[in-house]
Design a protein around this motif. Structure first.
Motif, PDB file in Angstrom:
ATOM      1  N   ARG A   1       9.923   8.231  -2.418  1.00 43.83           N
ATOM      2  CA  ARG A   1       8.780   8.641  -3.235  1.00 43.83           C
ATOM      3  C   ARG A   1       7.993   7.422  -3.710  1.00 43.83           C
ATOM      4  NH1 ARG A   1       4.703  11.974  -4.055  1.00 43.83           N
ATOM      5  NH2 ARG A   1       4.168  12.280  -6.261  1.00 43.83           N
ATOM      6  N   SER A   2       8.711   6.375  -4.091  1.00 44.76           N
ATOM      7  CA  SER A   2       8.036   5.143  -4.512  1.00 44.76           C
ATOM      8  C   SER A   2       7.193   4.566  -3.380  1.00 44.76           C
ATOM      9  CB  SER A   2       9.072   4.118  -4.971  1.00 44.76           C
ATOM     10  OG  SER A   2       8.457   2.890  -5.312  1.00 44.76           O
ATOM     11  N   GLY A   3       7.737   4.627  -2.165  1.00 44.38           N
ATOM     12  CA  GLY A   3       6.989   4.131  -1.014  1.00 44.38           C
ATOM     13  C   GLY A   3       5.724   4.921  -0.764  1.00 44.38           C
ATOM     14  N   GLN A   4       5.776   6.231  -1.016  1.00 43.00           N
ATOM     15  CA  GLN A   4       4.591   7.070  -0.847  1.00 43.00           C
ATOM     16  C   GLN A   4       3.523   6.743  -1.880  1.00 43.00           C
ATOM     17  OE1 GLN A   4       6.124  11.030  -1.137  1.00 43.00           O
ATOM     18  NE2 GLN A   4       7.457  10.814   0.647  1.00 43.00           N
ATOM     19  N   LEU A   5       3.955   6.374  -3.083  1.00 44.22           N
ATOM     20  CA  LEU A   5       3.009   6.122  -4.175  1.00 44.22           C
ATOM     21  C   LEU A   5       2.515   4.674  -4.218  1.00 44.22           C
ATOM     22  CD1 LEU A   5       4.811   8.092  -7.047  1.00 44.22           C
ATOM     23  CD2 LEU A   5       2.853   8.833  -5.693  1.00 44.22           C
ATOM     24  N   ARG A   6       3.191   3.781  -3.529  1.00 46.40           N
ATOM     25  CA  ARG A   6       2.830   2.367  -3.616  1.00 46.40           C
ATOM     26  C   ARG A   6       1.378   2.094  -3.212  1.00 46.40           C
ATOM     27  NH1 ARG A   6       6.764   0.538  -0.972  1.00 46.40           N
ATOM     28  NH2 ARG A   6       8.082   0.283  -2.823  1.00 46.40           N
ATOM     29  N   PRO A   7       0.861   2.681  -2.126  1.00 44.41           N
ATOM     30  CA  PRO A   7      -0.546   2.419  -1.774  1.00 44.41           C
ATOM     31  C   PRO A   7      -1.517   2.806  -2.882  1.00 44.41           C
ATOM     32  CG  PRO A   7       0.601   3.424   0.071  1.00 44.41           C
ATOM     33  CD  PRO A   7       1.527   3.508  -1.110  1.00 44.41           C
ATOM     34  N   VAL A   8      -1.219   3.896  -3.611  1.00 44.84           N
ATOM     35  CA  VAL A   8      -2.077   4.312  -4.722  1.00 44.84           C
ATOM     36  C   VAL A   8      -2.057   3.251  -5.819  1.00 44.84           C
ATOM     37  CG1 VAL A   8      -2.485   6.051  -6.495  1.00 44.84           C
ATOM     38  CG2 VAL A   8      -1.695   6.746  -4.223  1.00 44.84           C
ATOM     39  N   SER A   9      -0.853   2.802  -6.182  1.00 42.95           N
ATOM     40  CA  SER A   9      -0.698   1.819  -7.250  1.00 42.95           C
ATOM     41  C   SER A   9      -1.408   0.507  -6.906  1.00 42.95           C
ATOM     42  CB  SER A   9       0.791   1.569  -7.510  1.00 42.95           C
ATOM     43  OG  SER A   9       0.970   0.640  -8.553  1.00 42.95           O
ATOM     44  N   GLU A  10      -1.242   0.050  -5.675  1.00 50.84           N
ATOM     45  CA  GLU A  10      -1.853  -1.216  -5.268  1.00 50.84           C
ATOM     46  C   GLU A  10      -3.376  -1.112  -5.200  1.00 50.84           C
ATOM     47  OE1 GLU A  10       0.066  -2.139  -1.613  1.00 50.84           O
ATOM     48  OE2 GLU A  10       1.916  -2.875  -2.562  1.00 50.84           O
ATOM     49  N   ALA A  11      -3.875   0.005  -4.650  1.00 47.90           N
ATOM     50  CA  ALA A  11      -5.330   0.181  -4.557  1.00 47.90           C
ATOM     51  C   ALA A  11      -5.952   0.310  -5.936  1.00 47.90           C
ATOM     52  CB  ALA A  11      -5.655   1.411  -3.703  1.00 47.90           C
ATOM     53  N   LEU A  12      -5.250   0.959  -6.861  1.00 49.87           N
ATOM     54  CA  LEU A  12      -5.767   1.109  -8.227  1.00 49.87           C
ATOM     55  C   LEU A  12      -5.871  -0.242  -8.917  1.00 49.87           C
ATOM     56  CD1 LEU A  12      -6.655   2.941 -10.554  1.00 49.87           C
ATOM     57  CD2 LEU A  12      -4.244   3.176 -11.191  1.00 49.87           C
ATOM     58  N   LYS A  13      -4.880  -1.095  -8.720  1.00 52.41           N
ATOM     59  CA  LYS A  13      -4.931  -2.437  -9.315  1.00 52.41           C
ATOM     60  C   LYS A  13      -6.129  -3.224  -8.782  1.00 52.41           C
ATOM     61  CE  LYS A  13       0.054  -2.763 -10.131  1.00 52.41           C
ATOM     62  NZ  LYS A  13       1.340  -3.379  -9.703  1.00 52.41           N
ATOM     63  N   GLN A  14      -6.383  -3.123  -7.480  1.00 48.74           N
ATOM     64  CA  GLN A  14      -7.527  -3.822  -6.890  1.00 48.74           C
ATOM     65  C   GLN A  14      -8.837  -3.269  -7.437  1.00 48.74           C
ATOM     66  OE1 GLN A  14      -7.029  -3.432  -2.666  1.00 48.74           O
ATOM     67  NE2 GLN A  14      -5.235  -4.760  -2.585  1.00 48.74           N
ATOM     68  N   TYR A  15      -8.896  -1.962  -7.586  1.00 47.21           N
ATOM     69  CA  TYR A  15     -10.102  -1.326  -8.119  1.00 47.21           C
ATOM     70  C   TYR A  15     -10.346  -1.767  -9.557  1.00 47.21           C
ATOM     71  CZ  TYR A  15     -13.219   2.346  -9.842  1.00 47.21           C
ATOM     72  OH  TYR A  15     -14.263   3.020 -10.426  1.00 47.21           O
ATOM     73  N   ASP A  16      -9.314  -1.681 -10.395  1.00 50.05           N
ATOM     74  CA  ASP A  16      -9.458  -2.071 -11.808  1.00 50.05           C
ATOM     75  C   ASP A  16      -9.865  -3.526 -11.947  1.00 50.05           C
ATOM     76  OD1 ASP A  16      -8.887   0.428 -12.784  1.00 50.05           O
ATOM     77  OD2 ASP A  16      -6.753   0.040 -13.113  1.00 50.05           O
ATOM     78  N   SER A  17      -9.285  -4.379 -11.102  1.00 49.73           N
ATOM     79  CA  SER A  17      -9.618  -5.805 -11.145  1.00 49.73           C
ATOM     80  C   SER A  17     -11.083  -6.048 -10.790  1.00 49.73           C
ATOM     81  CB  SER A  17      -8.708  -6.577 -10.186  1.00 49.73           C
ATOM     82  OG  SER A  17      -9.057  -7.947 -10.143  1.00 49.73           O
ATOM     83  N   ALA A  18     -11.557  -5.346  -9.753  1.00 53.78           N
ATOM     84  CA  ALA A  18     -12.952  -5.519  -9.330  1.00 53.78           C
ATOM     85  C   ALA A  18     -13.907  -4.993 -10.396  1.00 53.78           C
ATOM     86  CB  ALA A  18     -13.184  -4.798  -8.001  1.00 53.78           C
ATOM     87  N   VAL A  19     -13.566  -3.851 -11.010  1.00 51.27           N
ATOM     88  CA  VAL A  19     -14.409  -3.291 -12.069  1.00 51.27           C
ATOM     89  C   VAL A  19     -14.474  -4.235 -13.261  1.00 51.27           C
ATOM     90  CG1 VAL A  19     -14.598  -1.430 -13.768  1.00 51.27           C
ATOM     91  CG2 VAL A  19     -14.099  -0.886 -11.381  1.00 51.27           C
ATOM     92  N   GLU A  20     -13.343  -4.816 -13.625  1.00 51.27           N
ATOM     93  CA  GLU A  20     -13.308  -5.767 -14.746  1.00 51.27           C
ATOM     94  C   GLU A  20     -14.137  -7.003 -14.427  1.00 51.27           C
ATOM     95  OE1 GLU A  20     -12.575  -6.785 -18.530  1.00 51.27           O
ATOM     96  OE2 GLU A  20     -11.951  -4.909 -17.551  1.00 51.27           O
ATOM     97  N   ASN A  21     -14.057  -7.472 -13.193  1.00 51.42           N
ATOM     98  CA  ASN A  21     -14.865  -8.629 -12.781  1.00 51.42           C
ATOM     99  C   ASN A  21     -16.353  -8.321 -12.893  1.00 51.42           C
ATOM    100  OD1 ASN A  21     -12.629 -10.175 -12.215  1.00 51.42           O
ATOM    101  ND2 ASN A  21     -12.628  -9.718 -10.018  1.00 51.42           N
TER     102      ASN A  21
END
Length: 396
Positions: free
Chosen positions: A47-67
């Protein structure tokens, strides 16, 4: 002086409902990861493996929005040099947001549970008599051409000719596509294919309309569970076996003397929904029964999910007919206009003879997959909004 901001419409931002869903899944991922540090469980790790792409993409999105927020502030700095540098970086940061938005959107769409499987394709004529039987054979040849281009091996299980018109048409084609992942590419081919053309037997030159039904099923492995994950964890897939009628039959088609003697084929009917699944892949009745039940659960879950989607989308946009492309015709092959049109993606190909030889079919299938992703995202947003509305009404 800072240049004008090229991001005033803000269309690169994800919808709030989609972001909310992403944050829920990301939080679930973090919680599971913390649990795995204490005690490893294979199911939780999967289950963690299935959710990992969501978690990683969200971090990239949040970082770009903050920038982008920081750059907007700097773009209004009194120092013209600093403001200019910040303004120059804004378009690149917006591109990063768009890229991470697309990645996050894709990661949020659940991968089909049978995506990794080879596939079984069944093609049968619908309305149109002999003309429908002719087009059944044409579709069979079209798919064979596509599989040849993709270098996918196939096994013909059943090919029944349509006696009224000789060997040119057929009343049934069943074949397996042995390539892994073929089900993921072909599953959206399931549905009604409509053909409009002048039959060879038509003396007055009138255009006739006929239909052919295509069904694509996952081909499960020899051992139970040889696919990405089963249906037992899906609440929508839970069924009462009292509602399932099971028939044991003699297998038909290729297979020699064994097929004619052994009652190994299984047909399951879910009485409340009318969904029927037949399975004769192996000589083991037990294995065929297990496979049929797995697919039956998946189909029942899909039907229930469609009903849920229709409720959510209707609530969001008013009265709407959802999924018409899946339940009715999905594609029209118009010979008089030299055009084939997919009614889900809206894409058309204007070289029908080449298309029927497999040229352009792969591109159209990919276009339908993109449509399916976008529709899944819309449904996800609608369901999230529906759940939020229900909670508001309940005073939570």
């Amino acid at each position: 002086m800072a240049s004008a901001r090229p991001d005033q419409n803000g269309d690169f931002y994800l919808a709030d409902s989609l972001l909310k869903r992403a944050r829920q899944l990301s939080a679930e991922h973090d919680a599971i990861e913390a649990q795995l540090q204490e005690d490893f469980e294979a199911k939780k790790a999967a289950r963690s493996g299935q959710l990992r792409p969501v978690s990683e993409a969200l971090k990239q999105y949040d970082s770009a929005v903050e920038n982008l927020k920081e750059l907007r502030v700097l773009a209004n700095d009194p120092d013209p040099t600093l403001a200019s540098m910040a303004a120059d970086d804004i378009p690149e940061t917006i591109d990063a947001i768009r890229s991470s938005s697309a990645a996050l959107t894709t990661s949020l769409v659940p991968r089909n549970q049978f995506a990794a499987c080879p596939s079984i394709i069944e093609i049968r004529p619908g309305t149109g008599g002999g003309e429908a039987a002719l087009f059944t054979n044409d579709l069979y040849k079209m798919y064979i051409s596509l599989f040849g281009t993709l270098r996918w091996s196939t096994t013909l299980i059943s090919y029944q000719t349509y006696n009224e018109i000789g060997g040119e048409g057929c009343s049934e084609v069943i074949m397996t596509v042995n390539a892994p992942e073929s089900y993921e590419l072909l599953r959206l081919e399931s549905g009604v294919h409509r053909v409009q053309r002048v039959p060879e037997t038509e003396t007055k030159g009138r255009t006739h309309t006929s239909t052919v039904s295509v069904m694509v099923l996952p081909k499960l492995g020899e051992d139970e569970g040889e696919f990405e994950h089963g249906t037992d964890d899906d609440p929508l897939a839970q069924i009462d076996m009292k509602d399932v009628k099971v028939d044991v039959l003699r297998a038909s088609g290729a297979g020699g003397q064994h097929v004619n003697r052994t009652e190994s084929a299984v047909r399951m009917t879910h009485l409340p929904t009318g969904i029927v699944v037949s399975m004769q892949d192996t000589r083991s009745q037990h294995k065929n029964r297990a496979r049929a039940l797995t697919i039956l659960k998946a189909k029942v879950a899909e039907k229930r999910r469609k009903a849920q989607e229709e409720e959510a989308l209707s609530m969001r946009r008013g009265v709407l007919r959802v999924g018409a492309g899946r339940s009715d015709k999905i594609r029209t092959y118009n010979y008089t206009q030299n055009r084939v049109t997919d009614h889900r993606s809206g894409e058309s190909n204007h070289n029908l003879p080449a298309f029927m030889k497999g040229d352009g079919l792969s591109e159209m299938v990919k276009g339908v997959k993109e449509w399916d992703v976008q529709r899944s995202v819309e449904v996800m947003v609608a369901i999230q909004e529906m759940e939020d509305e229900k909670k508001r009404k309940e005073g939570r």
